[in-house]
Design an enzyme around this catalytic site. Structure first.
Site, PDB file in Angstrom:
ATOM      1  N   SER A 112       0.800  -1.237  -0.133  1.00 24.89           N
ATOM      2  CA  SER A 112       0.020   0.174  -0.099  1.00 24.89           C
ATOM      3  C   SER A 112       0.821   1.306   0.010  1.00 24.89           C
ATOM      4  O   SER A 112       0.270   2.291  -0.294  1.00 24.89           O
ATOM      5  CB  SER A 112      -0.864   0.091   1.331  1.00 24.89           C
ATOM      6  OG  SER A 112      -2.018  -0.929   0.998  1.00 24.89           O
ATOM      7  N   LYS A 137       0.520   3.123  -3.110  1.00 18.91           N
ATOM      8  CA  LYS A 137      -0.694   4.035  -3.483  1.00 18.91           C
ATOM      9  C   LYS A 137      -0.484   5.540  -3.134  1.00 18.91           C
ATOM     10  O   LYS A 137      -0.817   6.456  -3.836  1.00 18.91           O
ATOM     11  CB  LYS A 137      -1.927   3.759  -2.314  1.00 18.91           C
ATOM     12  CG  LYS A 137      -2.293   2.407  -2.312  1.00 18.91           C
ATOM     13  CD  LYS A 137      -3.221   2.050  -1.288  1.00 18.91           C
ATOM     14  CE  LYS A 137      -3.884   0.750  -1.184  1.00 18.91           C
ATOM     15  NZ  LYS A 137      -4.530   0.266   0.036  1.00 18.91           N
ATOM     16  N   TYR A 181      -2.482  -2.383 -10.637  1.00 20.46           N
ATOM     17  CA  TYR A 181      -2.373  -2.196  -9.326  1.00 20.46           C
ATOM     18  C   TYR A 181      -1.630  -3.138  -8.591  1.00 20.46           C
ATOM     19  O   TYR A 181      -0.890  -3.022  -7.565  1.00 20.46           O
ATOM     20  CB  TYR A 181      -3.826  -2.224  -8.847  1.00 20.46           C
ATOM     21  CG  TYR A 181      -4.034  -2.234  -7.310  1.00 20.46           C
ATOM     22  CD1 TYR A 181      -3.859  -1.108  -6.461  1.00 20.46           C
ATOM     23  CD2 TYR A 181      -4.363  -3.332  -6.714  1.00 20.46           C
ATOM     24  CE1 TYR A 181      -3.964  -1.043  -5.174  1.00 20.46           C
ATOM     25  CE2 TYR A 181      -4.463  -3.318  -5.488  1.00 20.46           C
ATOM     26  CZ  TYR A 181      -4.394  -2.134  -4.667  1.00 20.46           C
ATOM     27  OH  TYR A 181      -4.236  -2.249  -3.081  1.00 20.46           O
ATOM     28  N   TYR A 222      -4.488   3.836   7.479  1.00 23.41           N
ATOM     29  CA  TYR A 222      -5.975   3.391   7.528  1.00 23.41           C
ATOM     30  C   TYR A 222      -6.767   3.842   8.932  1.00 23.41           C
ATOM     31  O   TYR A 222      -6.710   4.940   9.367  1.00 23.41           O
ATOM     32  CB  TYR A 222      -5.946   1.956   7.420  1.00 23.41           C
ATOM     33  CG  TYR A 222      -5.259   1.504   6.019  1.00 23.41           C
ATOM     34  CD1 TYR A 222      -5.949   1.898   5.052  1.00 23.41           C
ATOM     35  CD2 TYR A 222      -4.115   1.001   6.308  1.00 23.41           C
ATOM     36  CE1 TYR A 222      -5.106   1.548   3.963  1.00 23.41           C
ATOM     37  CE2 TYR A 222      -3.372   0.775   4.992  1.00 23.41           C
ATOM     38  CZ  TYR A 222      -3.864   1.045   4.116  1.00 23.41           C
ATOM     39  OH  TYR A 222      -3.299   0.955   2.850  1.00 23.41           O
ATOM     40  N   VAL A 250       1.202  -3.891   3.923  1.00 21.97           N
ATOM     41  CA  VAL A 250       0.930  -5.001   4.510  1.00 21.97           C
ATOM     42  C   VAL A 250       2.170  -6.075   4.494  1.00 21.97           C
ATOM     43  O   VAL A 250       2.170  -6.866   5.297  1.00 21.97           O
ATOM     44  CB  VAL A 250      -0.177  -6.095   4.222  1.00 21.97           C
ATOM     45  CG1 VAL A 250      -1.443  -5.540   4.577  1.00 21.97           C
ATOM     46  CG2 VAL A 250      -0.290  -6.090   2.430  1.00 21.97           C
TER      47      VAL A 250
HETATM   48  O1  DON Z   1      -4.474  -4.770  -2.480  1.00 23.18           O
HETATM   49  C1  DON Z   1      -3.947  -5.204  -1.241  1.00 23.18           C
HETATM   50  O2  DON Z   1      -4.652  -5.663  -0.476  1.00 23.18           O
HETATM   51  C2  DON Z   1      -2.355  -5.206  -0.984  1.00 23.18           C
HETATM   52  N1  DON Z   1      -1.697  -5.180  -2.265  1.00 23.18           N
HETATM   53  C3  DON Z   1      -1.973  -3.952  -0.350  1.00 23.18           C
HETATM   54  C4  DON Z   1      -2.787  -3.667   0.875  1.00 23.18           C
HETATM   55  C5  DON Z   1      -1.860  -3.034   1.922  1.00 23.18           C
HETATM   56  O3  DON Z   1      -0.651  -2.900   1.938  1.00 23.18           O
HETATM   57  C6  DON Z   1      -2.530  -2.489   3.067  1.00 23.18           C
HETATM   58  N2  DON Z   1      -1.781  -2.045   4.113  1.00 23.18           N
HETATM   59  N3  DON Z   1      -1.471  -1.862   5.103  1.00 23.18           N
END
Ligand code: DON
Length: 331
Positions: free
Chosen positions: A77, A80, A204, A256, A274
């Site tokens: 994330s 993003k 993405y 978040y 994550v």
């Molecule tokens: O889209 C997803 O779920 C993961 N590629 C990224 C989510 C993420 O990193 C949330 N962070 N804490």
């Protein structure tokens, strides 16, 4: 444990700073046992849950590195923030703010509850999955490679090298993407997407699968802390307005539904992923000669054991400790 500390201007060493950070990393490494590595993307389970590392790079050239500093991990994330910046640079700030709002959701990163519950005309922010997928759909280009080219170019300008796509992570993410596909179809139905859903999701998943190190995150953080300017040359890498909006979003939405607590207890614009990375940008603050990094700094943290909100558990506690000790909060 000691990884070395350098001042790129003077070559001077500051062992006292290094010793403190080494002690804090050893202490907070035990806290990795309170979390667990992400499992919904299967390959992320291969990370060592007890890893913890930090790099801090100051504007004046001082850098401190401690713990597991050499592990590559994927942006997840954190990407993003980069794609939002690139989309603003490619399409314009007003254009992007018409497509995605700048409000925190108070929900988990992969929730779309707010989109159903409120009569919204666009996703609430670019840092949850719904908003990020919408932003990615606005990147110019037909293929995922074309869309990611300006993302790689911006990263290369900030890092001094072109990071690589981790194909194994990309494939693992693509093959376990039921939730993101569901979000994508919902966005499609709401008419929020600007381009083909399949290409958008492929782009993405790939942006999330770019390999970096904590040194890289600290460099990105330093550029943001410096309002988008290269700390060494003074040249503009990101327009100031875009860098500032990115930092606002990092503060309000970057962790978040833990963003409020992070702002309260750490007080630094930051973005998590994550895989366990955290990118933090500490702007310059009122000078107090007894405190390190008063000219601002970028911080990269890696600790793949996550807390319940999907952020590095030991990483957040380590950042909280350092921010308290060195008075890094922007408030
Ligand atoms: O889209 C997803 O779920 C993961 N590629 C990224 C989510 C993420 O990193 C949330 N962070 N804490």
């Amino acid at each position: 444990m000691v990884q070395g500390i350098v001042n790129w201007n003077t070559g001077e060493t500051q062992e006292w700073l290094q010793q403190y950070v080494d002690d804090w990393v050893s202490f907070y490494r035990k806290h990795t046992n309170d979390g667990s590595v992400a499992s919904y993307i299967p390959i992320l389970q291969e990370a060592d849950p007890n890893d913890l590392g930090i790099t801090i790079i100051g504007k004046n050239g001082v850098s401190v590195r401690s713990g597991d500093t050499h592990r590559p991990f994927t942006l997840q994330s954190i990407s993003k923030a980069i794609t939002f910046i690139v989309a603003c640079m490619e399409r314009g700030v007003s254009y992007m703010l018409n497509r995605v709002d700048v409000e925190p959701t108070g929900e988990a990163f992969n929730s779309i509850m707010h989109l159903e519950m409120k009569p919204v005309k666009k996703p609430l922010n670019p840092f949850n999955n719904a908003g990020a997928i919408t932003v990615t759909s606005s990147l110019p280009g037909e293929t995922s490679a074309e869309r990611l080219e300006p993302v790689f170019q911006l990263l290369e300008r900030m890092l001094g090298y072109r990071p690589r796509l981790n194909v194994d992570v990309y494939e693992s993410e693509r093959d376990s993407s039921t939730r993101n596909r569901a979000i994508g179809y919902y966005l499609l139905e709401m008419d929020f997407l600007e381009s083909d859903l399949d290409v958008t999701l492929e782009t993405y998943f790939k942006q999330c699968s770019i390999d970096v190190t904590i040194d890289d995150l600290a460099r990105l953080g330093m550029v943001l802390a410096n309002d988008g300017m290269d700390p060494k040359t003074g040249g503009e890498i990101i327009p100031r307005q875009v860098a500032r909006i990115a930092k606002v979003l990092m503060l309000t939405c970057g962790m978040y539904d833990a963003s409020g607590k992070f702002a309260t207890y750490v007080g630094i614009p930051a973005k998590s992923g994550v895989s366990g990375g955290i990118l933090a940008a500490v702007p310059p603050r009122v000078r107090d000669e007894t405190m390190p990094f008063t000219d601002g700094c970028g911080i990269g943290v890696y600790g793949p054991a996550l807390g319940e909100k999907g952020n590095s558990i030991a990483g957040i506690r380590l950042l909280r400790h350092i921010a308290t000790q060195w008075d890094l909060s922007i408030f």
